[in-house]
Design a protein around this motif. Structure first.
Motif, short mmCIF file in Angstrom:
data_model
loop_
_atom_site.label_atom_id
_atom_site.label_comp_id
_atom_site.label_asym_id
_atom_site.label_seq_id
_atom_site.Cartn_x
_atom_site.Cartn_y
_atom_site.Cartn_z
N GLY A 584 -15.04 -17.10 -10.77
CA GLY A 584 -14.93 -17.74 -9.45
C GLY A 584 -13.49 -18.00 -9.07
O GLY A 584 -13.09 -17.82 -7.91
N ASP A 585 -12.70 -18.45 -10.03
CA ASP A 585 -11.29 -18.72 -9.74
C ASP A 585 -10.57 -17.44 -9.37
O ASP A 585 -9.75 -17.42 -8.43
CB ASP A 585 -10.65 -19.38 -10.94
N ASP A 586 -10.87 -16.35 -10.09
CA ASP A 586 -10.23 -15.06 -9.76
C ASP A 586 -10.61 -14.62 -8.36
O ASP A 586 -9.76 -14.14 -7.58
CB ASP A 586 -10.66 -14.02 -10.79
N LYS A 590 -8.21 -14.05 -4.99
CA LYS A 590 -8.21 -12.80 -4.23
C LYS A 590 -8.51 -13.08 -2.76
O LYS A 590 -7.90 -12.47 -1.86
CB LYS A 590 -9.26 -11.85 -4.79
N GLN A 591 -9.44 -14.00 -2.51
CA GLN A 591 -9.82 -14.32 -1.14
C GLN A 591 -8.64 -14.92 -0.38
O GLN A 591 -8.39 -14.57 0.80
CB GLN A 591 -11.01 -15.28 -1.12
N HIS A 598 -4.39 -10.63 6.08
CA HIS A 598 -4.98 -10.54 7.42
C HIS A 598 -4.15 -11.32 8.44
O HIS A 598 -3.92 -10.85 9.57
CB HIS A 598 -6.41 -11.10 7.37
N GLN A 599 -3.66 -12.46 8.03
CA GLN A 599 -2.85 -13.28 8.94
C GLN A 599 -1.54 -12.56 9.29
O GLN A 599 -1.07 -12.60 10.44
CB GLN A 599 -2.59 -14.64 8.29
N MET A 600 -0.94 -11.88 8.33
CA MET A 600 0.29 -11.12 8.59
C MET A 600 0.04 -9.97 9.56
O MET A 600 0.84 -9.73 10.48
CB MET A 600 0.85 -10.56 7.27
N GLU A 601 -1.07 -9.29 9.33
CA GLU A 601 -1.36 -8.14 10.20
C GLU A 601 -1.71 -8.57 11.62
O GLU A 601 -1.40 -7.85 12.59
CB GLU A 601 -2.52 -7.32 9.61
#
Length: 683
Positions: A584-586, A590-591, A598-601
């Protein structure tokens, strides 16, 4: 049999009564109900012990009473039942050599002169009933049942006859109620006897009434005042107390199932019937003289008053005998010279024995009268025992001679006591003190020798009654709850029956008609089957007989399910932790990374200064496209976890399979017996 009773079979009731001789606990009660009934026991079970009731074991004189109440309660199912178990006779009291139960048997049941355990039975029932009603609602009426064996059966039956305290009473091999005892317990019954036969309130006058007439009157009296079916008796014909019905005064009352369990054995009825009424009455009257001291001081006072022997009597006589072994006769001076410093002690010893000697003058004639009466009728009793092949003719003759010798020695002891009392009254002014001392020591020595001879005669009687004891031993064994339970377990007479381990109280199923070698081979391949109880995997006679300890298998089944459930719960918790804190932590990391990309794009101008610094007026970012690659967790991290969970789940499945195979094997062995299936279903 009422189907709504929680304990609704004789076998279950018998096992519960047997439990009283050890320790009644909630877990054991639940186990026995599950095993015998194949159903889940009531949810609420409360145990009350007589040890915990004020006024019983805290009283000044403890009667020997022991009892337990089991209370079952389920308001939804309408169950509100109390079962009062009254323990039977024990050879000796806990932590004591004193046979208080058997003394009560003689004083209460035999002589009809003690009511201590009867009163404790009533008190125990009353006090526990109050506590139960105080602790629960009154919506469901409280039903009261009694369970008892032996002496406990007598106490419970007397309580039911006089007070009707049970809705139904179940007794096993009870000591039967006696009209003489009930006359002492029940004043209304005694008043009716006095009115019917024109006697006074006296046990001696009771004995003037023909026993058969008195018993018939007593049975009619109580049957007219109660529902006889409220007393259910299971009696083994060969057991020792059943023969007491042939003795004067004992009533045959209550519905009875009389079973024969020992081939070729008629029990002791004929021997009991051969004992004349006058011998029984003499025994009752003899004991009745000591009823008051027994009721007030218990066993210690009873023994002291019956024998007249105070502590230290034999030691004192032995000391005086040693003194007389020196030169006699004495003058006062020679006595002082030879005895020296012990002279005063000798005088003191002789004087201190006077109360005991005076008491012996009263008790010896009473004992002598009883022995003389017994000696008169003993030849007829012995004749019956020889006829029944209990003893040989020679043993019978030796027994009669030993009792005759006992009578003669008691006669001599009575004479010695009278001589000693005469010496105590002798005036020393008319006889030299040395001669008087010599006479005292001579008489004490003679008395001591007779007492030793009495002990030898008693030893001879015991030796020559060993075969009688052996004969009665079989009857005594038939009296026990273990014998009753064994009989009930085999009662069906089929190829499948039950036996019970007397030590562990475990239930063992026996298949006595197994012919399928294929089934035996299948059972042999079930690993857990070999661990079922201490009887082993199979114990066959000619390959035909198989024993399975059901109690032990249920413990394995229950423990196995419990362990598997605990392992599964812990394994699930660990896997959830692994999935949350590692996988879950991994995934959460990743999320968050994907969200940042996504925010950069979506907002490239936000990153204008980060890419071009002071040249933002020359260059302008129109679009950002990120080609991401996010690797999975390394197998060096995930593989150990996955292997761990895989192996544990595999082992768990195997264990659960083995437990299930054990259940299937046992059910298969007993042809899918619905009862066995239900035991495992509710285990």
């Amino acid at each position: 049999m009422d189907n709504n009773e929680v304990l609704n079979s004789n076998l279950l009731r018998a096992r519960i009564v047997r439990l009283e001789y050890d320790d009644v606990t909630e877990s054991e009660v639940r186990r026995l109900i599950l095993e015998e009934e194949g159903k889940a026991p009531p949810e609420n079970i409360t145990i009350y012990h007589s040890d915990d009731i004020d006024g019983i074991k805290n009283s000044g004189v403890y009667s020997g009473f022991d009892g337990t109440v089991i209370h079952f309660y389920d308001e939804i199912k309408g169950i509100n039942q109390m079962y009062t178990i009254v323990r039977g006779s024990e050879k000796s009291e806990k932590d004591s050599w004193k046979s208080k139960d058997w003394i009560y048997n003689a004083m209460g049941i035999g002589a009809g002169q003690s009511d201590a355990q009867y009163q404790d039975t009533l008190n125990f029932q009353t006090e526990v009933s109050k506590q139960i009603r105080k602790n629960i609602s009154n919506k469901t009426p409280l039903e009261s049942y009694g369970l008892a064996h032996s002496l406990g059966g007598n106490n419970s039956m007397n309580a039911q006859l006089t007070k009707g305290i049970f809705d139904k009473l179940y007794v096993f091999n009870p000591a039967h109620p006696s009209v003489y005892h009930l006359a002492n317990l029940d004043i209304e019954f005694m008043l009716n006897i006095m009115n019917k036969f024109g006697i006074e309130n006296d046990i001696i006058q009771l004995h003037t009434i023909p026993p058969d007439e008195l018993v018939a009157f007593g049975e009619e009296y109580y049957k007219s005042r109660m529902d006889e079916s409220s007393i259910q008796r299971l009696i083994v014909k060969e057991e020792m107390l059943y023969g007491m019905l042939k003795m004067p005064g004992f009533m045959d009352i209550g519905e009875a199932e009389i079973v024969s369990t020992i081939d070729g054995r008629d029990g002791i009825e004929k021997v009991a019937a051969a004992i004349p009424d006058e011998v029984i009455f003499a025994f009752q009257e003899y004991l009745s003289d000591y009823a008051d001291v027994y009721n007030q001081e218990g066993f210690d006072g009873f023994f002291r008053e019956m024998t007249g022997i105070r502590p230290g009597l034999m030691d004192a006589i032995s000391d005086l005998r040693e003194i007389r072994s020196r030169e006699t006769p004495y003058t006062l001076q020679s006595f002082v010279d030879r005895v020296g410093a012990s002279a005063r002690l000798t005088f003191h010893t002789i004087l201190s024995l006077k109360p005991t000697i005076e008491r012996l003058k009263e008790t010896i004639p009473q004992v002598l009268s009883f022995v003389r009466n017994l000696r008169t009728h003993l030849p007829d009793i012995v004749e019956v025992m020889v006829e029944q092949e209990i003893i040989t003719f020679e043993q019978g003759q030796e027994l009669v001679e030993a009792v005759k010798s006992l009578e003669a020695e008691l006669n001599g002891m009575h004479s010695d006591v009278n001589k000693l009392l005469t010496l105590y009254q002798t005036n020393v002014m008319f006889i030299p003190i040395g001669v008087l001392l010599d006479d005292f020591l001579f008489e004490f020595e003679t008395f001591g020798k007779r007492l030793e001879k009495v002990n030898k005669d008693w030893a001879t009687i015991q030796t020559h009654t060993s075969t009688i004891v052996d004969y009665f031993h079989v009857s005594a064994e038939a009296h026990t709850m273990d014998h009753i339970i064994a009989y009930l377990g085999k009662e069906s007479g089929s190829d499948i029956y039950k036996v019970y381990d007397p030590e562990s109280n475990d239930m063992i199923y026996v298949h006595d008609g197994l012919t399928s070698e294929a089934l035996l081979d299948k059972l042999a391949n079930v690993d857990l089957f070999g661990a079922v109880g201490k009887t082993g995997r199979t114990n066959r006679s000619g390959g035909q007989e198989v024993y399975v300890n059901i109690s032990s298998s249920i413990r394995i089944f229950q423990k196995g399910k419990e362990v598997c459930a605990n392992v599964l719960m812990e394994l699930t918790r660990m896997q959830q932790t692994y999935e949350r804190d590692v996988l879950g932590d991994d995934e959460r990391r990743k999320q968050r990374l994907r969200q940042q990309i996504h925010q950069m794009e979506q907002n490239p101008n936000v990153y204008q200064r980060q890419f071009f610094g002071q040249a933002t007026q020359v260059y302008s970012i129109r679009r950002i496209s990120v080609q991401e690659f996010i690797p999975a967790l390394p197998q060096t991290i995930t593989d150990p976890f996955e292997e761990f969970f895989h192996q544990y789940r595999k082992d768990l499945r195997q264990t659960m399979t083995l437990i299930e195979e054990m259940r299937v094997a046992i059910e298969t062995l007993f042809e899918h017996d619905e009862h066995i299936s239900n035991i495992f279903k509710y285990a």
